[in-house]
Every structure is written in C-alpha cells, then in structure tokens.
Design a protein around this motif. Sequence first.
Motif, PDB file in Angstrom:
ATOM      1  N   ALA A   1      -4.265 -10.854  -6.579  1.00  0.00           N
ATOM      2  CA  ALA A   1      -4.680  -9.467  -6.423  1.00  0.00           C
ATOM      3  C   ALA A   1      -5.925  -9.400  -5.551  1.00  0.00           C
ATOM      4  N   ALA A   2      -5.942  -8.449  -4.623  1.00  0.00           N
ATOM      5  CA  ALA A   2      -7.100  -8.247  -3.751  1.00  0.00           C
ATOM      6  C   ALA A   2      -7.232  -6.754  -3.469  1.00  0.00           C
ATOM      7  N   THR A   3      -8.451  -6.303  -3.286  1.00  0.00           N
ATOM      8  CA  THR A   3      -8.688  -4.887  -3.026  1.00  0.00           C
ATOM      9  C   THR A   3      -8.489  -4.596  -1.552  1.00  0.00           C
ATOM     10  N   SER A   4      -7.712  -3.561  -1.272  1.00  0.00           N
ATOM     11  CA  SER A   4      -7.479  -3.164   0.114  1.00  0.00           C
ATOM     12  C   SER A   4      -7.548  -1.645   0.220  1.00  0.00           C
ATOM     13  N   LYS A   5      -7.820  -1.173   1.422  1.00  0.00           N
ATOM     14  CA  LYS A   5      -7.869   0.272   1.644  1.00  0.00           C
ATOM     15  C   LYS A   5      -6.474   0.756   2.013  1.00  0.00           C
ATOM     16  N   GLN A   6      -6.011   1.791   1.327  1.00  0.00           N
ATOM     17  CA  GLN A   6      -4.715   2.397   1.625  1.00  0.00           C
ATOM     18  C   GLN A   6      -4.917   3.888   1.833  1.00  0.00           C
ATOM     19  N   SER A   7      -3.966   4.507   2.516  1.00  0.00           N
ATOM     20  CA  SER A   7      -4.065   5.951   2.723  1.00  0.00           C
ATOM     21  C   SER A   7      -2.686   6.583   2.623  1.00  0.00           C
ATOM     22  N   CYS A   8      -2.685   7.859   2.316  1.00  0.00           N
ATOM     23  CA  CYS A   8      -1.440   8.589   2.119  1.00  0.00           C
ATOM     24  C   CYS A   8      -1.679  10.050   2.479  1.00  0.00           C
ATOM     25  N   ARG A   9      -0.703  10.675   3.124  1.00  0.00           N
ATOM     26  CA  ARG A   9      -0.828  12.094   3.445  1.00  0.00           C
ATOM     27  C   ARG A   9       0.538  12.761   3.406  1.00  0.00           C
ATOM     28  N   GLN A  10       0.534  13.997   3.002  1.00  0.00           N
ATOM     29  CA  GLN A  10       1.758  14.783   3.019  1.00  0.00           C
ATOM     30  C   GLN A  10       2.114  15.085   4.472  1.00  0.00           C
ATOM     31  N   ARG A  11       3.400  15.001   4.823  1.00  0.00           N
ATOM     32  CA  ARG A  11       3.809  15.295   6.199  1.00  0.00           C
ATOM     33  C   ARG A  11       3.989  16.798   6.360  1.00  0.00           C
ATOM     34  N   GLY A  12       3.126  17.406   7.134  1.00  0.00           N
ATOM     35  CA  GLY A  12       3.208  18.849   7.370  1.00  0.00           C
ATOM     36  C   GLY A  12       3.099  19.631   6.073  1.00  0.00           C
ATOM     37  N   ASN A  13       3.965  20.616   5.920  1.00  0.00           N
ATOM     38  CA  ASN A  13       3.961  21.450   4.719  1.00  0.00           C
ATOM     39  C   ASN A  13       5.029  21.050   3.710  1.00  0.00           C
ATOM     40  N   ASP A  14       5.678  19.915   3.947  1.00  0.00           N
ATOM     41  CA  ASP A  14       6.762  19.489   3.065  1.00  0.00           C
ATOM     42  C   ASP A  14       6.208  18.628   1.926  1.00  0.00           C
ATOM     43  N   PRO A  15       6.180  19.129   0.685  1.00  0.00           N
ATOM     44  CA  PRO A  15       5.628  18.344  -0.426  1.00  0.00           C
ATOM     45  C   PRO A  15       6.510  17.170  -0.842  1.00  0.00           C
ATOM     46  N   HIS A  16       7.701  17.047  -0.230  1.00  0.00           N
ATOM     47  CA  HIS A  16       8.617  15.968  -0.586  1.00  0.00           C
ATOM     48  C   HIS A  16       8.549  14.765   0.356  1.00  0.00           C
ATOM     49  N   VAL A  17       7.771  14.872   1.445  1.00  0.00           N
ATOM     50  CA  VAL A  17       7.702  13.770   2.411  1.00  0.00           C
ATOM     51  C   VAL A  17       6.242  13.362   2.597  1.00  0.00           C
ATOM     52  N   TRP A  18       5.989  12.067   2.416  1.00  0.00           N
ATOM     53  CA  TRP A  18       4.645  11.528   2.497  1.00  0.00           C
ATOM     54  C   TRP A  18       4.610  10.347   3.464  1.00  0.00           C
ATOM     55  N   ILE A  19       3.519  10.223   4.200  1.00  0.00           N
ATOM     56  CA  ILE A  19       3.296   9.071   5.079  1.00  0.00           C
ATOM     57  C   ILE A  19       2.272   8.179   4.379  1.00  0.00           C
ATOM     58  N   TYR A  20       2.680   6.953   4.098  1.00  0.00           N
ATOM     59  CA  TYR A  20       1.839   6.022   3.334  1.00  0.00           C
ATOM     60  C   TYR A  20       1.483   4.845   4.231  1.00  0.00           C
ATOM     61  N   GLU A  21       0.207   4.451   4.239  1.00  0.00           N
ATOM     62  CA  GLU A  21      -0.246   3.296   5.014  1.00  0.00           C
ATOM     63  C   GLU A  21      -0.835   2.265   4.055  1.00  0.00           C
ATOM     64  N   PRO A  22      -0.033   1.268   3.661  1.00  0.00           N
ATOM     65  CA  PRO A  22      -0.505   0.266   2.698  1.00  0.00           C
ATOM     66  C   PRO A  22      -1.519  -0.707   3.283  1.00  0.00           C
ATOM     67  N   ARG A  23      -1.528  -0.846   4.604  1.00  0.00           N
ATOM     68  CA  ARG A  23      -2.502  -1.704   5.280  1.00  0.00           C
ATOM     69  C   ARG A  23      -2.560  -1.278   6.738  1.00  0.00           C
ATOM     70  N   MET A  24      -3.610  -1.653   7.415  1.00  0.00           N
ATOM     71  CA  MET A  24      -3.780  -1.238   8.806  1.00  0.00           C
ATOM     72  C   MET A  24      -2.618  -1.741   9.664  1.00  0.00           C
ATOM     73  N   GLY A  25      -2.022  -0.833  10.417  1.00  0.00           N
ATOM     74  CA  GLY A  25      -0.914  -1.189  11.300  1.00  0.00           C
ATOM     75  C   GLY A  25       0.452  -1.000  10.684  1.00  0.00           C
ATOM     76  N   ASP A  26       0.523  -0.810   9.365  1.00  0.00           N
ATOM     77  CA  ASP A  26       1.804  -0.589   8.684  1.00  0.00           C
ATOM     78  C   ASP A  26       1.865   0.846   8.177  1.00  0.00           C
ATOM     79  N   SER A  27       3.041   1.424   8.235  1.00  0.00           N
ATOM     80  CA  SER A  27       3.210   2.768   7.676  1.00  0.00           C
ATOM     81  C   SER A  27       4.603   2.911   7.083  1.00  0.00           C
ATOM     82  N   GLU A  28       4.712   3.817   6.134  1.00  0.00           N
ATOM     83  CA  GLU A  28       5.981   4.099   5.466  1.00  0.00           C
ATOM     84  C   GLU A  28       6.157   5.608   5.381  1.00  0.00           C
ATOM     85  N   GLU A  29       7.377   6.054   5.587  1.00  0.00           N
ATOM     86  CA  GLU A  29       7.703   7.447   5.311  1.00  0.00           C
ATOM     87  C   GLU A  29       8.435   7.467   3.978  1.00  0.00           C
ATOM     88  N   ILE A  30       7.890   8.204   3.019  1.00  0.00           N
ATOM     89  CA  ILE A  30       8.423   8.200   1.654  1.00  0.00           C
ATOM     90  C   ILE A  30       8.895   9.596   1.295  1.00  0.00           C
TER      91      ILE A  30
END
Length: 198
Positions: free
Chosen positions: A141-170
């Motif tokens: 286990a290690a501490t890392s910075k992650q970020s997440c944001r809702q895509r536009g006005n759609d509460p069902h779609v989120w863009i998640y960045e688990p680490r720098m350079g990687d992204s996921e559409e959820i």
Amino acid sequence: MLIADGELRYEIRCAGELIAVEDETLAAGRIHAVRRPASGSNVYEVEAELDDAGLIRRVVVSYSRGPFTRNATYEAADNFLRGNVGAMGGRNNLTTKLGRYGEVDADLVIFRALTIAHIRERGQTRWTGRVAAIDPNTLVAATSKQSCRQRGNDPHVWIYEPRMGDSEEIEIDDSGLVIRRRDSRGIETILVSKTSRG
C-alpha cells in the motif's frame, strides 16, 4: 449504505477479447471480491470491512500464482493504513498515510464505486485527494494522488485519474454501481450480472 448490497460479475476485455473476470459481493458492510484471468492461474482476492460511513476499516488481500502466494492485512486508524505483507515465509510491516477522506483503493471496481459514492454524497462534482492504494501484484500500500470529476452535466459518467497519465471513463447507474469502465489503454470492464440482496 452508499451502495446496495448484492453480488456482481464483471468481464474485463481488451479489443473485445476476454482477459479476466471479477466477482464481487457486498453484504452487511463486508466486501468479498476475486479477480481471475481468462487464462492462467493467478488469482487476486480481497476481503474488506466497512465502517458506518462506508470507508474501509480493515482489508485482507492475497495474490496467488501457481504455488506462489502473497498475502497482506491492513487496518485503517488514526489517519494511517497499517499492516503487513507476507510472502515465502517473510513478513514486512508497512504504514501509509490516508488522505483527508480516508479512501482506500484495492484495484477492484467496487472500490472505485465506493470512492465515487463518497464524492456524490458530499455533493461534489469534482475531487482531488490522496488515496491509500494497494498494488494488486505486490500487495504493498502506498499513498497516491487521485482525481475524479463528473463529465459535463451527466451524473452517471465520471472521469477518474488513478495516477498521472492514466484516466478512466466510468459509467454508473442510479444506485451508484459501476456498469462500465473504460481506461486510456482500451481495457473495458463491463457489468454482466447483478443479484440484489435484502
């Protein structure tokens, strides 16, 4: 509970080819999840206990490949995730700091769903914070910075960045379950079955 109890099965695919299956169960504040490859013998397994706020209180993880097994146990307390990792008769003690919101990521879909559920519960549409992330191969286990944001006005779609350079559409459903995840490498995780409990 932030996410309804139930049993979930996800298929993980790359270019349409099945590469792994993930089975997850959430019941009475406990998570049990297993990821197995479509071919090969390695297995990644997680058992976790949640507190009343839906945060990870204790997590036990294991990774096995043939006769080789590695396991780890962590407990969250006093803003830290403390535990030990054992393999081949040896054991190492580890400590990593929890972020402000106490998120833990054990690299399975249900942990991503929990983090997004916490963000939504706070009424946020974007978040950046430190997360205690457990590597599924080393179980460290290690501490890392992650970020997440809702895509536009759609509460069902989120863009998640688990680490720098990687992204996921959820994509999530109304109850907060992840129904589809696609990462920047083209790996897609799809919910193929759901059984509700209670």
